[in-house]
Write a protein that holds these residues in place. Structure first.
Motif, PDB file in Angstrom:
ATOM      1  N   VAL A 109      -5.809  -5.693  11.629  1.00 25.66           N
ATOM      2  CA  VAL A 109      -4.741  -6.587  11.217  1.00 25.66           C
ATOM      3  C   VAL A 109      -3.553  -6.252  11.518  1.00 25.66           C
ATOM      4  N   THR A 110      -3.340  -4.919  11.379  1.00 23.43           N
ATOM      5  CA  THR A 110      -1.953  -4.279  11.529  1.00 23.43           C
ATOM      6  C   THR A 110      -1.673  -3.590  13.021  1.00 23.43           C
ATOM      7  N   PHE A 111      -2.593  -3.865  13.793  1.00 23.25           N
ATOM      8  CA  PHE A 111      -2.781  -3.230  15.178  1.00 23.25           C
ATOM      9  C   PHE A 111      -2.574  -1.771  15.006  1.00 23.25           C
ATOM     10  N   PHE A 112      -3.169  -1.161  14.226  1.00 23.63           N
ATOM     11  CA  PHE A 112      -3.003   0.354  14.235  1.00 23.63           C
ATOM     12  C   PHE A 112      -1.411   0.898  13.737  1.00 23.63           C
ATOM     13  N   ALA A 113      -0.724  -0.129  13.569  1.00 26.12           N
ATOM     14  CA  ALA A 113       0.551   0.246  13.277  1.00 26.12           C
ATOM     15  C   ALA A 113       1.037   1.063  11.890  1.00 26.12           C
ATOM     16  N   LEU A 114      -0.001   0.746  10.869  1.00 30.50           N
ATOM     17  CA  LEU A 114       0.191   1.194   9.551  1.00 30.50           C
ATOM     18  C   LEU A 114      -1.118   1.893   9.102  1.00 30.50           C
ATOM     19  N   SER A 115      -1.606   2.635   9.982  1.00 31.25           N
ATOM     20  CA  SER A 115      -2.832   3.445   9.749  1.00 31.25           C
ATOM     21  C   SER A 115      -2.908   4.229   8.575  1.00 31.25           C
ATOM     22  N   PHE A 116      -1.881   5.034   8.222  1.00 29.86           N
ATOM     23  CA  PHE A 116      -1.735   5.987   7.110  1.00 29.86           C
ATOM     24  C   PHE A 116      -1.684   5.135   5.935  1.00 29.86           C
ATOM     25  N   VAL A 117      -0.959   3.970   5.808  1.00 33.98           N
ATOM     26  CA  VAL A 117      -0.526   3.231   4.661  1.00 33.98           C
ATOM     27  C   VAL A 117      -2.137   2.623   4.342  1.00 33.98           C
ATOM     28  N   ILE A 118      -2.732   1.935   5.407  1.00 31.39           N
ATOM     29  CA  ILE A 118      -4.121   1.631   5.260  1.00 31.39           C
ATOM     30  C   ILE A 118      -4.981   2.501   4.597  1.00 31.39           C
ATOM     31  N   ARG A 119      -5.139   3.643   4.885  1.00 30.97           N
ATOM     32  CA  ARG A 119      -5.875   4.690   4.595  1.00 30.97           C
ATOM     33  C   ARG A 119      -5.529   5.068   2.977  1.00 30.97           C
ATOM     34  N   LEU A 120      -4.294   4.925   2.712  1.00 30.35           N
ATOM     35  CA  LEU A 120      -3.918   5.291   1.135  1.00 30.35           C
ATOM     36  C   LEU A 120      -4.181   4.192   0.402  1.00 30.35           C
ATOM     37  N   VAL A 121      -4.088   2.842   0.847  1.00 24.73           N
ATOM     38  CA  VAL A 121      -4.411   1.616  -0.078  1.00 24.73           C
ATOM     39  C   VAL A 121      -5.914   1.642   0.098  1.00 24.73           C
ATOM     40  N   VAL A 122      -6.798   1.867   0.978  1.00 25.16           N
ATOM     41  CA  VAL A 122      -8.141   1.924   0.978  1.00 25.16           C
ATOM     42  C   VAL A 122      -8.702   3.163  -0.063  1.00 25.16           C
ATOM     43  N   THR A 123      -8.144   4.262  -0.101  1.00 27.42           N
ATOM     44  CA  THR A 123      -8.671   5.236  -0.908  1.00 27.42           C
ATOM     45  C   THR A 123      -8.237   4.591  -2.287  1.00 27.42           C
ATOM     46  N   ALA A 124      -6.931   4.248  -2.738  1.00 25.78           N
ATOM     47  CA  ALA A 124      -6.618   3.672  -3.866  1.00 25.78           C
ATOM     48  C   ALA A 124      -7.565   2.702  -4.475  1.00 25.78           C
ATOM     49  N   LEU A 125      -8.157   1.899  -3.621  1.00 27.48           N
ATOM     50  CA  LEU A 125      -9.159   0.880  -3.987  1.00 27.48           C
ATOM     51  C   LEU A 125     -10.488   1.420  -4.450  1.00 27.48           C
ATOM     52  N   LEU A 126     -10.808   2.433  -3.434  1.00 23.22           N
ATOM     53  CA  LEU A 126     -12.136   3.171  -3.821  1.00 23.22           C
ATOM     54  C   LEU A 126     -12.017   3.790  -5.177  1.00 23.22           C
ATOM     55  N   LEU A 127     -10.655   4.398  -5.455  1.00 23.70           N
ATOM     56  CA  LEU A 127     -10.600   5.016  -6.653  1.00 23.70           C
ATOM     57  C   LEU A 127     -10.657   4.024  -7.824  1.00 23.70           C
ATOM     58  N   LYS A 128     -10.221   2.813  -7.703  1.00 19.51           N
ATOM     59  CA  LYS A 128     -10.425   1.850  -8.685  1.00 19.51           C
ATOM     60  C   LYS A 128     -11.789   1.334  -8.703  1.00 19.51           C
ATOM     61  N   LEU A 129     -12.463   1.379  -7.765  1.00 16.71           N
ATOM     62  CA  LEU A 129     -13.898   0.978  -7.684  1.00 16.71           C
ATOM     63  C   LEU A 129     -14.842   2.120  -8.454  1.00 16.71           C
ATOM     64  N   VAL A 130     -14.611   3.406  -8.413  1.00 15.29           N
ATOM     65  CA  VAL A 130     -15.033   4.510  -8.948  1.00 15.29           C
ATOM     66  C   VAL A 130     -14.671   4.344 -10.537  1.00 15.29           C
ATOM     67  N   ASP A 131     -13.541   4.065 -10.846  1.00 18.89           N
ATOM     68  CA  ASP A 131     -13.262   3.846 -12.163  1.00 18.89           C
ATOM     69  C   ASP A 131     -13.985   2.813 -12.810  1.00 18.89           C
ATOM     70  N   SER A 132     -14.201   1.763 -12.034  1.00 14.91           N
ATOM     71  CA  SER A 132     -14.934   0.610 -12.780  1.00 14.91           C
ATOM     72  C   SER A 132     -16.426   0.855 -13.184  1.00 14.91           C
ATOM     73  N   PHE A 133     -16.984   1.894 -12.405  1.00 15.22           N
ATOM     74  CA  PHE A 133     -18.414   1.965 -12.711  1.00 15.22           C
ATOM     75  C   PHE A 133     -18.691   3.443 -13.437  1.00 15.22           C
ATOM     76  N   MET A 134     -17.650   4.342 -13.510  1.00 13.33           N
ATOM     77  CA  MET A 134     -17.584   5.651 -14.325  1.00 13.33           C
ATOM     78  C   MET A 134     -16.791   5.465 -15.676  1.00 13.33           C
ATOM     79  N   SER A 135     -17.500   5.937 -16.705  1.00 14.80           N
ATOM     80  CA  SER A 135     -16.997   6.045 -17.902  1.00 14.80           C
ATOM     81  C   SER A 135     -15.862   7.127 -18.313  1.00 14.80           C
ATOM     82  N   SER A 136     -16.294   8.088 -17.536  1.00 15.09           N
ATOM     83  CA  SER A 136     -15.418   9.362 -17.629  1.00 15.09           C
ATOM     84  C   SER A 136     -14.257   9.430 -16.974  1.00 15.09           C
TER      85      SER A 136
END
Length: 134
Positions: free
Chosen positions: A57-84
């Protein structure tokens, strides 16, 4: 060995930021290590797909930002199914993602072989840096 060091470093970063940030709570270092393992697994399985779509979508111009946002989303996903693990909001997850990325980059830089230590496979006598100057 590199994978184990990265997982331990990620767990230490997550546990340390949970100690510093009031929006993040992790029960113990062992649970933070489990979060690091699950996050690594999700990054390998789901993360590459999300990063690929985001980079197209960003034509690889924002690769680092995309990586950070995806990792943050995955952290929120882990948060949703781990009580710890509890992360209140997206911004703390983004801060953790940034800290994990920076710590991983520093570890990769420390573990990288020095250019003087690499030798030409043909001669095995002179370092590659000396051969390239001739």
């Amino acid at each position: 060995m590199n994978l184990i060091l990265h997982l331990l470093l990620d767990a230490a970063v997550i546990f340390g930021l949970a100690y510093v940030m009031p929006q993040v709570d992790v029960k113990s270092f062992g649970k933070a290590f489990l979060v690091a393992i699950i996050l690594a697994f999700l990054n390998v399985t789901i993360g590459w797909l999300l990063r690929g779509v985001g980079n197209l979508v960003t034509f690889f111009a924002l690769s680092f930002v995309i990586r950070l946002v995806v990792t943050a989303l995955l952290l929120k996903l882990v948060d949703s199914f781990m009580s710890s693990l509890t992360i209140q909001g997206f911004w703390p997850a983004l801060v953790i993602a940034l800290a994990v990325a920076v710590a991983g980059a520093v570890l990769d830089q420390v573990l990288a072989p020095t250019p003087a230590a690499t030798y030409d496979s043909v001669t095995q006598l002179m370092p590659v840096s000396l051969i390239q100057t001739f």
